[in-house]
Design a protein around this motif. Structure first.
Motif, PDB file in Angstrom:
ATOM      1  N   ARG A 197       0.864  -1.624  -0.230  1.00  0.00           N
ATOM      2  CA  ARG A 197      -0.218   0.108  -0.239  1.00  0.00           C
ATOM      3  C   ARG A 197       1.084   1.486   0.074  1.00  0.00           C
ATOM      4  NH1 ARG A 197      -4.284  -1.667   4.450  1.00  0.00           N
ATOM      5  NH2 ARG A 197      -5.852  -2.911   3.729  1.00  0.00           N
ATOM      6  N   LEU A 198       2.138   0.757   1.343  1.00  0.00           N
ATOM      7  CA  LEU A 198       2.606   2.193   1.137  1.00  0.00           C
ATOM      8  C   LEU A 198       3.694   2.816  -0.199  1.00  0.00           C
ATOM      9  CD1 LEU A 198       3.974   1.915   4.335  1.00  0.00           C
ATOM     10  CD2 LEU A 198       2.783   3.817   4.110  1.00  0.00           C
TER      11      LEU A 198
ATOM     12  N   ARG B 257      -2.550   7.855   6.463  1.00  0.00           N
ATOM     13  CA  ARG B 257      -3.657   6.703   6.186  1.00  0.00           C
ATOM     14  C   ARG B 257      -3.859   5.764   6.519  1.00  0.00           C
ATOM     15  NH1 ARG B 257      -5.585   8.464   0.244  1.00  0.00           N
ATOM     16  NH2 ARG B 257      -5.111  10.503   1.843  1.00  0.00           N
ATOM     17  N   VAL B 258      -2.539   4.658   5.482  1.00  0.00           N
ATOM     18  CA  VAL B 258      -1.833   3.538   6.217  1.00  0.00           C
ATOM     19  C   VAL B 258      -2.018   2.877   7.317  1.00  0.00           C
ATOM     20  CG1 VAL B 258      -0.442   2.082   5.075  1.00  0.00           C
ATOM     21  CG2 VAL B 258      -1.059   4.146   3.082  1.00  0.00           C
TER      22      VAL B 258
ATOM     23  N   GLY C   5       2.820  17.371  14.568  1.00  0.00           N
ATOM     24  CA  GLY C   5       3.660  17.879  13.869  1.00  0.00           C
ATOM     25  C   GLY C   5       3.660  17.071  12.006  1.00  0.00           C
ATOM     26  N   PHE C   6       3.524  15.881  11.979  1.00  0.00           N
ATOM     27  CA  PHE C   6       3.217  15.161  11.242  1.00  0.00           C
ATOM     28  C   PHE C   6       1.338  15.580  10.764  1.00  0.00           C
ATOM     29  CE2 PHE C   6       7.598  12.696  10.951  1.00  0.00           C
ATOM     30  CZ  PHE C   6       7.580  12.270   9.979  1.00  0.00           C
ATOM     31  N   ASN C   7       0.822  14.908  12.021  1.00  0.00           N
ATOM     32  CA  ASN C   7      -1.106  15.021  11.919  1.00  0.00           C
ATOM     33  C   ASN C   7      -1.000  16.429  11.601  1.00  0.00           C
ATOM     34  OD1 ASN C   7      -1.112  12.512  12.487  1.00  0.00           O
ATOM     35  ND2 ASN C   7      -1.067  13.687  14.862  1.00  0.00           N
ATOM     36  N   ASN C   8      -0.235  17.561  11.905  1.00  0.00           N
ATOM     37  CA  ASN C   8      -0.912  18.563  11.682  1.00  0.00           C
ATOM     38  C   ASN C   8      -0.303  19.369  10.013  1.00  0.00           C
ATOM     39  OD1 ASN C   8      -1.771  18.943  13.776  1.00  0.00           O
ATOM     40  ND2 ASN C   8       0.402  20.751  14.883  1.00  0.00           N
ATOM     41  N   TYR C   9       0.683  18.805   9.580  1.00  0.00           N
ATOM     42  CA  TYR C   9       1.174  18.849   8.190  1.00  0.00           C
ATOM     43  C   TYR C   9       0.707  18.552   7.861  1.00  0.00           C
ATOM     44  CZ  TYR C   9       4.969  18.919   4.361  1.00  0.00           C
ATOM     45  OH  TYR C   9       5.370  19.043   2.829  1.00  0.00           O
ATOM     46  N   ALA C  10      -0.030  17.434   8.028  1.00  0.00           N
ATOM     47  CA  ALA C  10      -1.538  16.170   6.790  1.00  0.00           C
ATOM     48  C   ALA C  10      -3.015  16.657   6.985  1.00  0.00           C
ATOM     49  CB  ALA C  10      -1.679  14.719   7.347  1.00  0.00           C
ATOM     50  N   LYS C  11      -2.893  17.849   7.323  1.00  0.00           N
ATOM     51  CA  LYS C  11      -3.589  18.240   7.724  1.00  0.00           C
ATOM     52  C   LYS C  11      -4.061  19.836   6.165  1.00  0.00           C
ATOM     53  CE  LYS C  11      -5.321  17.268  11.607  1.00  0.00           C
ATOM     54  NZ  LYS C  11      -6.390  17.542  12.965  1.00  0.00           N
TER      55      LYS C  11
END
Length: 248
Positions: free
Chosen positions: A110-111, A161-162, A185-191
């Motif tokens: 998937r990745l 998401r994966v 930080g990864f969550n904020n960057y993904a938004k």
């Protein structure tokens, strides 16, 4: 007679004569251990060599590193780690717990659709490489079993998401475009919006100000032109009325 009778008596009692072998030609031991004289002991104690004390105590000296020759496979892994950190813009450090082989293979498949690759390296090799690079602040993340998710593109949204469907792998932090980030930080960057959308919004915001400026600049001349047209109409209408009055 007395000697003969005594010999006969000893023989009847079971006595046997004692034989002693004498070794001829041996030297007598004349050197025996003797305690050292008291004066000599004092002289030896006074003249004993005392080495000078070092200026720096051995406890304060830095430890001496013993250069051990690395194995060929370790050198190969070091080159792989250096190449991974050099060629990828997104590097995510994850904690890898036990998971069936089928789930790991499905996750990697998937990745790979989003050009994200999973890398497994020993922590000893990773620490040795990161200690000498600009990513040394990532060292506290490498504890127990770790997994690297790397990509030449910034695909944080697709990666999260994966990983959402795989609880055995926990995101700890990482680096995006040479910027250290935590899990939040990864969550904020993904938004964040995509680059194309952000560029469109920036272009729209930049073009709005010039359009407003041109509207403000054109409002005065347009208003002046309308006033002049109205004035000309009034003058023509008044002139026509004056002519009609003179004719009559």
């Amino acid at each position: 007679m007395a000697a003969a009778s005594s010999c006969a008596g000893f023989c009847r009692a079971g006595w046997q004569p004692c034989f002693q072998f004498v070794r001829h030609g041996s030297k007598a031991v004349t050197r025996h251990w003797k305690p050292m004289h008291f004066l000599r002991q004092q002289l030896m104690a006074v003249t004993e060599y005392i080495p000078p004390k070092p200026l720096i105590a051995p406890e304060c000296r830095p430890p001496v590193k013993i250069d051990e020759e690395e194995h060929g496979f370790v050198k190969f892994l070091r080159r792989q780690v250096e190449q991974t950190f050099r060629e990828n813009n997104m590097i995510a450090v994850c904690q890898y717990n036990y998971a069936p082989g089928g789930e790991i293979a499905l996750m990697r498949h998937r990745l790979r659709k989003y050009n994200i690759h999973a890398k497994f390296f020993p922590n000893e090799v990773l620490r040795a490489v990161l200690m000498e690079s600009k990513y040394k602040n990532l060292l506290p993340l490498f504890v127990a079993r770790n997994l690297l998710l790397v990509s030449p593109e910034t695909r944080a949204r697709e990666m999260l998401r994966v990983l959402k469907n795989i609880p055995q792998i926990t995101l700890l932090g990482g680096c995006i475009d040479n910027t250290l980030m935590s899990k939040e930080g990864f969550n904020n960057y993904a938004k964040l919006l995509s680059m194309a959308t952000t560029q469109g919004e920036v272009v729209g915001a930049l073009s709005l100000l010039p359009s407003q400026t041109s509207t403000l600049l054109q409002r005065g001349p347009i208003h002046l032109a309308s006033l002049l047209d109205q004035y000309i109409k009034q003058q023509t209408s008044s002139g026509a009325e004056v002519k009609e009055g003179g004719d009559s």
